[in-house]
Design an enzyme around this catalytic site. Structure first.
Site, PDB file in Angstrom:
ATOM      1  CD  GLU A  43      -2.794   1.171   2.421  1.00  0.00           C
ATOM      2  OE1 GLU A  43      -2.736   0.281   3.275  1.00  0.00           O
ATOM      3  OE2 GLU A  43      -3.556   2.157   2.494  1.00  0.00           O
ATOM      4  NE  ARG A 268       4.109  -8.000  10.609  1.00  0.00           N
ATOM      5  CZ  ARG A 268       3.438  -7.316   9.669  1.00  0.00           C
ATOM      6  NH1 ARG A 268       2.416  -7.856   9.046  1.00  0.00           N
ATOM      7  NH2 ARG A 268       3.763  -6.083   9.377  1.00  0.00           N
ATOM      8  CE  LYS A 278       3.343   0.113   4.582  1.00  0.00           C
ATOM      9  NZ  LYS A 278       2.556  -0.021   3.370  1.00  0.00           N
TER      10      LYS A 278
HETATM   11  P1  ATP Z   1       2.829  -1.942   7.721  1.00  0.00           P
HETATM   12  O1  ATP Z   1       1.959  -2.400   8.857  1.00  0.00           O
HETATM   13  O2  ATP Z   1       4.261  -1.767   8.073  1.00  0.00           O
HETATM   14  O3  ATP Z   1       2.249  -0.783   6.982  1.00  0.00           O
HETATM   15  P2  ATP Z   1       1.642  -3.611   5.819  1.00  0.00           P
HETATM   16  O4  ATP Z   1       1.554  -5.094   5.850  1.00  0.00           O
HETATM   17  O5  ATP Z   1       0.415  -2.850   6.090  1.00  0.00           O
HETATM   18  O6  ATP Z   1       2.834  -3.176   6.732  1.00  0.00           O
HETATM   19  P3  ATP Z   1       1.731  -3.403   3.007  1.00  0.00           P
HETATM   20  O7  ATP Z   1       2.141  -2.268   2.182  1.00  0.00           O
HETATM   21  O8  ATP Z   1       0.309  -3.794   3.013  1.00  0.00           O
HETATM   22  O9  ATP Z   1       2.220  -3.085   4.466  1.00  0.00           O
HETATM   23  O10 ATP Z   1       2.657  -4.665   2.735  1.00  0.00           O
HETATM   24  C1  ATP Z   1       2.996  -5.154   1.474  1.00  0.00           C
HETATM   25  C2  ATP Z   1       3.425  -6.588   1.630  1.00  0.00           C
HETATM   26  O11 ATP Z   1       4.534  -6.685   2.524  1.00  0.00           O
HETATM   27  C3  ATP Z   1       2.302  -7.413   2.226  1.00  0.00           C
HETATM   28  O12 ATP Z   1       2.185  -8.602   1.481  1.00  0.00           O
HETATM   29  C4  ATP Z   1       2.759  -7.669   3.624  1.00  0.00           C
HETATM   30  O13 ATP Z   1       2.263  -8.871   4.103  1.00  0.00           O
HETATM   31  C5  ATP Z   1       4.276  -7.648   3.512  1.00  0.00           C
HETATM   32  N1  ATP Z   1       4.905  -7.267   4.779  1.00  0.00           N
HETATM   33  C6  ATP Z   1       4.684  -6.165   5.512  1.00  0.00           C
HETATM   34  N2  ATP Z   1       5.392  -6.185   6.650  1.00  0.00           N
HETATM   35  C7  ATP Z   1       6.089  -7.347   6.644  1.00  0.00           C
HETATM   36  C8  ATP Z   1       7.006  -7.972   7.543  1.00  0.00           C
HETATM   37  N3  ATP Z   1       7.355  -7.396   8.693  1.00  0.00           N
HETATM   38  N4  ATP Z   1       7.529  -9.158   7.198  1.00  0.00           N
HETATM   39  C9  ATP Z   1       7.199  -9.734   6.037  1.00  0.00           C
HETATM   40  N5  ATP Z   1       6.348  -9.216   5.154  1.00  0.00           N
HETATM   41  C10 ATP Z   1       5.792  -8.035   5.438  1.00  0.00           C
HETATM   42 MG    MG Z   2      -1.246  -2.290   5.295  1.00  0.00          MG
END
Ligand code: ATP
Ligand code: MG
Length: 554
Positions: A43, A268, A278
């Site tokens: 995102e 994760r 983020k």
């Molecule tokens: P954040 O909570 O940091 O914003 P998010 O999962 O909301 O992380 P996205 O932009 O939706 O962020 O993530 C893109 C991809 O990266 C998704 O498939 C997510 O599962 C993966 N991802 C995010 N954080 C991790 C992590 N700590 N370890 C492995 N994969 C991750």
């Molecule tokens: Mg997200």
């Protein structure tokens, strides 16, 4: 999450994991005609962090392993938090990590198709417009032990739902006034299946579609459609979506998609001393706790890059931590180990004195400068040597002198002889102090016979220290880092008030030529990079990448 996982070192290319086992079966069964198509779907609401790197490596290397393809898809279905700055940074970061996507796509490009799919669900009697407020929907939802209550709007006719949904799209209602919900099962043991909201109203400008839409699809509804449109075969996501998988499958089943993609969840990445959200990282930036998303202390890809990490080290790290179904906490020392391993034969060594103490060699002639020759790399002889000037006045580290030596202290103290790296044996004779009693200078003598490379074997010394020629030294700034996040006495995670220490340092003359972005080992100190943003000026700034000694044990 208290237990820190011990990770075995594994550096094998094409190593296998449980996801690859699933794919192997799919290939055997010809589930997708032998195709493997993955995607990385961030995102664009912030910069990528090291956790995303794990997902990027997994998705792209899985595609590579099977001769498949991987898309970069921006999951931009939430208009409020998204921004083109983030889109651009994410593209740059994925490329920097060394991956090239098959297609660059935006979920928002599928809004028309998603709308059409929603209309289909309504026509099938599988979705309805609901007038309950967000609070009321929550109250109706039930709990893990109690079933939910059906919405009073659940049995609206197909015609009424079609009209209301069209009105939603046409902006007839305010935010939150109505939603579109899937009609599934309010008594399902899985709360995600209790008539989840699939469209909401948000009168907001979208970074890609502008004001074309005032209704936006929810993640759980949009994601399977995005995957299906792109022909994704294996939709890899993190474990918190495991309970959402039945909904993912429901959407594709009801839309009668052929060979629908399958969602596979993995654990994760969690790292010690590292916050990976983020939202939280954005707060650090917005509060001015750090110097932007690319502050060298940030766990963002941009921060790690500015800190001096290499893509190779990050990919190696992602390979070593592996992929599993169980959540765990990885020791950040492993990441540090990976960058040391990568840099040790890649970079040359230079002498830098961070906290200078003047040394005068009293028996060395005044006005004379000689050149000594020092190897550029201990690891790689082929890198040859360089000339370093030596003269009567030098600087050494304040740390390399003790007026009253501790046990096993082999460096400078009155009467002791040490080797000055690449030059001579030097003996500390006198200590000069200022009015307050601070040591301001050491008066030493050198033994001309002990010049490095002369084959001198008369006697041995236990300590070797680095130095720079006071007359020829280049002034630089050196920034040493500590973890940005630490635990206080109560065990709560706080921002480390001492996460950076800056030194006004002296470097050997050759370092005048260092370019921004160049990495070096500072002899006895660690690995450093000339800051890309701050090193264009006369006085270069060097970021500590990592210190020399590893606390990581296999
Ligand atoms: P954040 O909570 O940091 O914003 P998010 O999962 O909301 O992380 P996205 O932009 O939706 O962020 O993530 C893109 C991809 O990266 C998704 O498939 C997510 O599962 C993966 N991802 C995010 N954080 C991790 C992590 N700590 N370890 C492995 N994969 C991750
Ligand atoms: Mg997200």
């Amino acid at each position: 999450m208290a237990e820190i996982e011990k990770v075995e070192g594994s550096n094998e290319q094409n190593s296998s994991n449980f996801i690859h086992n699933i794919i192997d079966k799919d290939i055997e069964n010809q589930t997708y005609g032998g195709r493997v198509y993955t995607r990385f779907p961030p995102e664009p609401n912030g910069y990528l962090h090291i956790g995303h790197a794990k997902s990027i490596c997994l998705n792209f290397t899985t595609a590579q392993k099977y001769n498949g393809k991987c898309n970069l898809r921006f999951d931009d279905t939430n208009p409020v938090k998204e921004d083109t700055e983030y889109v651009e940074s994410i593209e740059a970061d994925v490329r920097w990590l060394g991956f090239e996507w098959d297609k660059l796509l935006f979920a928002s490009d599928y809004f028309d198709k998603m709308y059409e799919c929603a209309v289909n669900l309504i026509k099938k009697g599988k979705a309805f417009v609901c007038d309950l407020s967000a609070d009321e929907i929550r109250q109706h939802r039930g709990t893990l032990t109690e079933p939910g209550k059906e919405s009073p709007y659940r049995n609206r006719s197909v015609e009424e739902n079609l009209t209301l949904f069209e009105n939603m799209r046409n902006g007839r209602y305010g935010d939150g006034e109505k939603v579109l919900r899937a009609k599934i099962d309010m008594s399902s043991p899985n709360i995600n299946m209790r008539d989840p909201v699939i469209y909401r109203i948000a009168h907001a400008e979208h970074h890609n579609t502008g004001d074309k839409w005032c209704i936006y699809p929810m993640y759980d509804y949009a994601h399977p459609i995005e995957d299906a449109i792109e022909g994704i075969t294996h939709s890899i996501c993190t474990l918190e979506f495991e309970d959402h998988r039945p909904l993912y499958d429901w959407v594709l089943r009801e839309l009668e998609w052929e060979a629908p993609p399958q969602q596979i969840e993995f654990a994760r990445l969690n790292l010690t001393n590292t916050v990976m959200s983020k939202r939280y990282l954005k707060a650090l930036v917005d509060n001015g706790d750090v110097d932007g998303w690319d502050d060298p202390r940030m766990p963002t890809i941009a921060g790690l890059r500015r800190r001096g990490y290499t893509p190779e080290a990050i990919r190696d790290f992602c390979e070593r931590i592996g992929v599993s179904k169980a959540n765990s906490l990885v020791d950040i020392a492993l990441l540090e180990h990976c960058i040391r391993e990568d840099l040790k034969s890649k970079v040359e060594t230079r002498m830098v004195v961070k906290d200078p103490l003047k040394v005068v060699i009293t028996n060395y002639p005044e006005g004379i400068t000689e050149e000594v020759e020092i190897e550029n790399s201990k690891e790689d002889e082929s890198r040859g040597t360089r000339k370093v000037t030596f003269s009567r006045e030098l600087y050494v580290e304040r740390d390399d002198f003790m007026e009253v030596p501790e046990k096993k202290y082999f460096r400078l103290f009155p009467g002791n002889e040490v080797r000055f790296k690449g030059a001579y044996f030097i003996t500390c004779q006198e200590v000069v102090k200022d009015a307050e009693g601070n040591v301001v200078e050491l008066q030493c003598t050198y033994d001309p016979e002990t010049r490095s490379g002369s084959g001198f074997e008369g006697r041995k010394v236990k300590g070797t220290i680095h130095w720079v020629d006071a007359n020829a030294a280049v002034k630089i700034k050196v920034r040493d880092y500590n973890y940005l996040m630490i635990d206080d006495e109560k065990g709560e995670t706080i921002i480390n008030p001492e996460s950076m220490k800056e030194y006004e340092a002296f470097a050997e003359p050759s370092m005048a030529a260092v370019k921004p972005g160049e990495r070096l080992q500072f002899f006895r100190h660690g690995y450093y990079i000339a800051d890309e943003k701050l090193s264009a000026d006369a006085e270069k700034v060097f970021n500590q990448i990592v210190d020399l000694k590893s606390s990581w044990k296999k």
